[in-house]
Design a protein around this motif. Structure first.
Motif, PDB file in Angstrom:
ATOM      1  N   PRO A  85      -6.354  13.642 -16.953  1.00 19.13           N
ATOM      2  CA  PRO A  85      -4.977  13.189 -16.698  1.00 19.13           C
ATOM      3  C   PRO A  85      -4.826  12.470 -15.360  1.00 19.13           C
ATOM      4  N   GLU A  86      -5.598  12.872 -14.356  1.00 15.45           N
ATOM      5  CA  GLU A  86      -5.512  12.223 -13.047  1.00 15.45           C
ATOM      6  C   GLU A  86      -5.904  10.747 -13.156  1.00 15.45           C
ATOM      7  N   MET A  87      -6.973  10.465 -13.897  1.00 14.24           N
ATOM      8  CA  MET A  87      -7.383   9.081 -14.084  1.00 14.24           C
ATOM      9  C   MET A  87      -6.377   8.323 -14.931  1.00 14.24           C
ATOM     10  N   ALA A  88      -5.849   8.983 -15.966  1.00 13.30           N
ATOM     11  CA  ALA A  88      -4.874   8.332 -16.842  1.00 13.30           C
ATOM     12  C   ALA A  88      -3.640   7.886 -16.067  1.00 13.30           C
ATOM     13  N   SER A  89      -3.346   8.569 -14.975  1.00  9.52           N
ATOM     14  CA  SER A  89      -2.129   8.267 -14.211  1.00  9.52           C
ATOM     15  C   SER A  89      -2.177   6.896 -13.547  1.00  9.52           C
ATOM     16  N   TYR A  90      -3.346   6.258 -13.495  1.00 11.84           N
ATOM     17  CA  TYR A  90      -3.454   4.922 -12.917  1.00 11.84           C
ATOM     18  C   TYR A  90      -3.059   3.823 -13.900  1.00 11.84           C
ATOM     19  N   ALA A  91      -2.887   4.161 -15.166  1.00  8.03           N
ATOM     20  CA  ALA A  91      -2.663   3.154 -16.204  1.00  8.03           C
ATOM     21  C   ALA A  91      -1.194   2.769 -16.316  1.00  8.03           C
TER      22      ALA A  91
END
Length: 244
Positions: free
Chosen positions: A212-218
């Motif tokens: 989810p942390e990486m997804a938050s950049y999208a």
């Protein structure tokens, strides 16, 4: 088609994709009736747990596998109908890749690895290596230009991998769990770097992750469960820390 029409048309169109795999006497359905549009310049996250179908969808989008039914278009080109030679040429001209395991060639220096996509485009050696050195300096590897992958840390190898993915200014960059092998501090640095390049070059990013942390950049998060899209939402809390 006018320039404004081109900008308003999706760069990626997924139409009724279904993917089946025969396993013994059974058929496993990995993707079911997938429809998806991704706009030019968008950072789109394909999000899901292991077994959700996100890697299978990535393979369809990048032309690594043929769908059982349906088709994928990139820039209006139906890549699912291309043969292997046509696909290889299309990838070299239009696609870039950032891998979790870096995938640098061990017997080439950082400069030679990053310059490789320009070799496929026929750029002369001096010109492509000069461009590679410039981009490596931008990602903070000015002191590693002539080092081999084994002489670099994981974070440094991934920085080189990012430079390689973006050097030829591809239309679409696929980032498959690009920080999966990195610590949290390096993860932030790498994701900010990817987002900065995408913004500067107005390129489309397909980010595949379970984090989810990486997804938050999208800009947009597409969630898969059991081979189906269960959510396709604009991310109103997109991170703004996109500085290298």
């Amino acid at each position: 088609m006018t320039p404004s029409d081109a900008r308003s048309r999706p760069i990626i169109e997924v139409k009724n994709i279904r993917k089946e795999y025969p396993i013994g006497d059974e058929t496993v359905v990995a993707l079911k009736h997938i429809n998806l549009n991704v706009m030019r310049g968008e950072i789109c996250c394909i999000f899901g747990t292991s077994g959700s179908g996100k890697s299978t969808l990535l393979n369809q989008l990048a032309g690594m596998e043929k769908p059982t039914r349906g088709e994928v278009l990139i820039g209006g080109v139906p890549i699912s109908r291309l043969n292997e030679n046509q696909l290889a040429s299309f990838r070299q001209r239009h696609l870039g890749f950032v891998f979790q395991s870096y995938n640098l060639l061990p017997n080439l220096t950082a400069t030679e690895n990053v310059a490789m996509p320009l070799l496929f485009r026929g750029v002369p050696k001096a010109q492509r290596e000069a461009a590679a050195r410039k981009l490596l300096c931008r990602v903070g590897l000015s002191h590693r230009l002539d080092h081999f992958p084994r002489q670099m840390s994981g974070g440094q190898q991934q920085r080189a991998g990012i430079a390689r993915a973006f050097i030829a200014r591809p239309d679409v960059v696929f980032a498959d769990e690009p920080t999966g092998n990195l610590d949290s501090k390096t993860t932030v640095e790498i994701m900010n770097m990817i987002c900065t390049f995408a913004r500067d070059y107005h390129q489309t990013i397909i980010l595949v992750t379970h984090d989810p942390e990486m997804a938050s950049y999208a800009h947009r998060i597409v969630t898969l469960i059991d081979g189906e899209i269960v959510s396709n939402q604009v991310n109103n809390k997109e991170k703004s820390r996109h500085e290298t």
